[in-house]
Enzyme design. Sequence first.
Site, PDB file in Angstrom:
ATOM      1  N   LYS A 267       1.981 -10.222   3.867  1.00 15.12           N
ATOM      2  CA  LYS A 267       3.096  -9.422   3.334  1.00 15.12           C
ATOM      3  C   LYS A 267       2.545  -8.059   2.960  1.00 15.12           C
ATOM      4  CE  LYS A 267       7.500  -9.836   2.407  1.00 15.12           C
ATOM      5  NZ  LYS A 267       8.528 -10.600   3.118  1.00 15.12           N
TER       6      LYS A 267
ATOM      7  N   ASP B 206      11.638  -5.978   5.442  1.00 15.36           N
ATOM      8  CA  ASP B 206      12.028  -6.775   4.261  1.00 15.36           C
ATOM      9  C   ASP B 206      12.893  -5.829   3.434  1.00 15.36           C
ATOM     10  OD1 ASP B 206      11.453  -9.413   2.753  1.00 15.36           O
ATOM     11  OD2 ASP B 206      11.002  -7.949   1.221  1.00 15.36           O
TER      12      ASP B 206
END
Length: 463
Positions: A137, A177
């Site tokens: 991430k 995201d």
Amino acid sequence: MSHIDITLEEAHEYIKKEIEKEIEHYRCEHDIFFQAVEEVLLSIAPLYLADDRYAKHNIIRRLAHPDRIIKFKIEWLNDKNEIRVNTGYRVQFNNSMGPYKGGLRFHPSVNEGVLKFLGFEQILKNALTGLPIGGAKGGSDFDPKGKSDFEIMKFCRAFMRELHKYIGPRMDVPAGDIGVGSREISYLFGEYKKITSTFDGILTGKPLFSGGSLARTEATGYGVVYFTEAMLEIENKESLKGKICTVSGAGNVALHTIEKLLEIGAIPVTCTDSRGTVYDARGVDIAYLKELKFNRRGGSLEEYIVKHPEATYIPASEYPEDGHAVWNIECYAAFPCSTQNELTDLDAKNLIANGCVSVTEGANMPSTPEAIATFLKNKICFGPAKAANAGGVAVSNFEMSQNASMLKWSFEEVDAKLKETMYDICHNVAATAKEYGVEGNYVDGANISAFKKVADVMISEGI
Ligand code: NDP
């Protein structure tokens, strides 16, 4: 230079307080990561009872440590030609299952702890898809809100000037995201191509004309609904058709959850953003919502009731203490799709009191641990994020396959594969829960199944 009229002791006192604040800030920053790790580790206990190899190979400690955390400075120029500085991160957590894979988040709340939590969850989510992808991430504390298109472009280009050193189509493939949609992915991809002169499938979630996959934008939200249908089927509950559903969020995941719910004949009656909640008892007008939130970036949900005066708008300031208006509304199924820890124990109790039968997490870790415990205690069908929202990363993997083979699949082909993947994940999670003596518990089923897959590869490959 001006002097402050205080004693040396007072100065020491002030400095100590500042240090304490810094320590507290650092501890809080990582709280969210420990919350995620604890939730997973407590629920894999049946696996440790059944097999001592995991303890012998020290898997817990090894899995909870990211392979590496890359932190970098981003310098960029705003429209007034002022120099701005932000922090960028990439947490490459674990590549046992395949290349690191996970989104980029641009939001002021981004810090190392948040990205470690998301990266850790991503390892397990990606493993559940059964596809060859590891977990990562990244992102930045940059706030895209209120920035011009040009500023977004300049920030994305500066971000990629650093990030490109650490990614590659077989090594680490980021995606979008919160705050990173196809516009940002395009700018990032453009800069990558400029620097490297290659057209690699280095990012997923690209627009179609840049090698993106059809149905990637829709995938997470559609997948959430497919997962819920499968879960209700397995649990012998009535399907979503004709049922009232509540959804939080008004971003990518929420919009496409609402869209798919409408398509299958359910009645999604809410959406939310950080400023408030819309309740439209006839079912949300998805075309107008998309116009408001996607086409006119940053439009407020308050505008929704101008077009639909029969709907209600509840500003966030009027939410109940420790709860959210959206979870006070009667529904058959609930879909938290905005952000972490948005559904509290009070919300869980309100949902149950109002007859809710099923909760599926579209966002990452939107329910607090106390809320999850309440759902499980009350035998609510509960679809945890790492299983239920894996549709996005699954289609990202399909995008990587299309890029690698230079082929393009049709929307129907991708959607059919997505549906099959979500049904497979759901059945696999349910079967694992049954095998380890926790039938009907999709949280434990997902954690055990994913943990086992990753741990078995780590054991077989050694240190
Ligand atoms: P978007 O940026 O498109 O939308 C986020 C939505 O959540 C917006 O409506 C935003 O409101 C709201 N929101 C964000 N932060 C807060 C907050 N602190 N309080 C209240 N509302 C908030 O993001 P996505 O839809 O892409 O992502 C939503 C969630 O789903 C995230 O948890 C993400 O990690 C997860 N997810 C996303 C995937 C994807 O494919 N996009 C894949 C898997 C998981 P506002 O605009 O007012 O800020």
